[in-house]
Every structure is written in C-alpha cells, then in structure tokens.
Scaffold this motif. Structure first.
Motif, PDB file in Angstrom:
ATOM      1  N   THR A  88       8.948   7.133 -12.526  1.00  5.68           N
ATOM      2  CA  THR A  88       8.234   8.352 -12.134  1.00  5.68           C
ATOM      3  C   THR A  88       6.821   8.040 -11.666  1.00  5.68           C
ATOM      4  O   THR A  88       6.294   8.702 -10.763  1.00  5.68           O
ATOM      5  N   SER A  92       5.047   8.812  -8.067  1.00  5.13           N
ATOM      6  CA  SER A  92       3.839   9.633  -7.942  1.00  5.13           C
ATOM      7  C   SER A  92       2.694   8.860  -7.295  1.00  5.13           C
ATOM      8  O   SER A  92       1.857   9.447  -6.602  1.00  5.13           O
ATOM      9  N   ASN A  93       2.683   7.546  -7.471  1.00  2.71           N
ATOM     10  CA  ASN A  93       1.642   6.719  -6.856  1.00  2.71           C
ATOM     11  C   ASN A  93       2.028   6.163  -5.489  1.00  2.71           C
ATOM     12  O   ASN A  93       1.250   5.417  -4.886  1.00  2.71           O
TER      13      ASN A  93
END
Length: 230
Positions: A88, A92-93
């Motif tokens: 995750t 997200s990065n």
C-alpha cells in the motif's frame, strides 16, 4: 556418400544457426519485488539463481535498483526488495513506475504484503494495492509475466494478528489472480506458504533462516522455469 555428406553438412549448418540465434537472444529480465524478505539480504534469490545455473537456464538477468548482498557466493542479485515497505505504501508513494522504467523487466516476482499485514491492512486493501501495481507493470510492458507469492507465514512476538492475517491474505490471492489474469500478461500464483514453518524456518518469526531460504528458492524455481520457457 555424397548425399550423406550433404545431409550431414545441412544438419551441422542448422545446428550452428540455431546456436547463433540462441546466443543472440536477449536475456529475460526478472525483477524480484518485495520487502526485507526479498532484499535484506534475501539469500533465497542467490540459491534460486544457482538452481537455475545448475539446470542450465542461463538466459536470465535479475534486475532492480538495489544491489546483491552477501550470501556466500557471487550471484546475479539486483532486486527491488525494500526493507519495511508496504504494498500500500509503494502505491501511495508512486514508487514502482520509476523502478520499472529504470530496469525494464519482462518478469516480476512479487513477495509482498508482510508489512501490510503487520500494519493491520485488510486483504481487500492489500489486493487493491496489488491491482494498482499490476496495472503499472502492464503499463511498463503489456506482455509482463507476473508471479505473485502466497507469502511465507509469520508470527513475531509483537504482532498478535499477523499469523491469521497472512492466512487471510493468502486465501484471497488465487481468486484475485484469476480475475486479473490475461493471455498477454499471465499471473502465476506461487505457493511459498505450504511446508514453511515460521518457528523452524525463520530467525525471528518473519525473516527466513538458511532452511527458510532453501524452501523459498524451491517454491519459486518450478513456476519461474515454466514462465521462462513460455
């Protein structure tokens, strides 16, 4: 005799031409993707590479932005095994597209989700991240071959939910893979769970020890060979 000589010459010429084509074929680029189980030092990758060499499968190039670490012998060990990373978090990065563009793999071997489970992410959250990563892999190469592990068990002393969290994730992975599979970009589920004992095959309930590394090399070997031969 003349006909026999001509036939022999033709067979020899064909053999030489075939070997030249094989020699000129580019190596298949393989990215091992994961967390510290894959990369710190991830000596199952060294054992896997040696098993491929022993099987005369040498048309491989393991790739990644991280170098090999010491495992007792020289091996092709570039990888994307980032200690502490979550699936995750990688999403997200927005980290995977950059790794893919730098290395251009043909095959991705993914053992990921351990840290997500440790951080109480649900199977649905983890598989949603897997779906995003899968889309990024296919954006990088529409014929990407993806091997996704049912991850090894873990039972660290400070994580009461971890053991069952891994069970729940692994149970959900085959259905996810079947729904996302395509002919051009097939997904292979690799069972690294069965036969792996977190008490005997890890040093700390999470990271493989020498027996665990052997088991991980073995779990990847046959599925990877089938993909390479396809």
């Amino acid at each position: 005799m003349a006909k026999m000589g001509r036939a022999t010459w033709l067979l020899t010429a064909l053999a030489v031409a075939s070997s030249m084509v094989a020699a000129q074929s580019p190596a298949i680029k393989i990215m091992p993707l994961g967390d510290s189980i894959t990369g710190s030092p991830g000596c199952w990758r060294a054992l896997l590479w040696r098993k491929l060499q022993d099987a005369k499968i040498t048309n491989t190039d393991f790739v990644g932005t991280l170098p090999a670490q010491g495992c007792g012998f020289t091996y092709d060990g570039e990888n994307e095994g980032h200690g502490g990373f979550l699936a995750t978090g990688i999403v997200s990065n927005k980290q995977l597209p950059g790794w893919l563009s730098k290395t251009n793999p043909d095959v991705v071997m993914m053992h990921l989700g351990t840290n997500d489970v440790w951080n109480n992410k649900s199977p649905d959250e983890i598989l949603a991240a897997f779906s995003t990563l899968l889309g990024q892999m296919r954006d990088s190469k529409k014929t990407m071959k993806i091997l996704v592990a049912q991850i090894i068990p873990m039972n660290p002393p400070n994580c009461a939910q971890c053991a069952q969290g891994v069970v729940a994730l692994n149970k959900a992975i085959p259905g996810w893979a079947a729904a996302k599979n395509t002919t051009d970009s097939p997904i292979t589920v690799v069972d690294c769970w069965t036969g792996f004992d977190d008490a005997k095959d890890t040093n700390d309930g999470v990271h493989p020890n020498s027996s665990g590394n052997e088991k991980m090399a073995n779990c990847w070997f046959d599925p990877l060979v089938r993909v390479l031969k396809s």
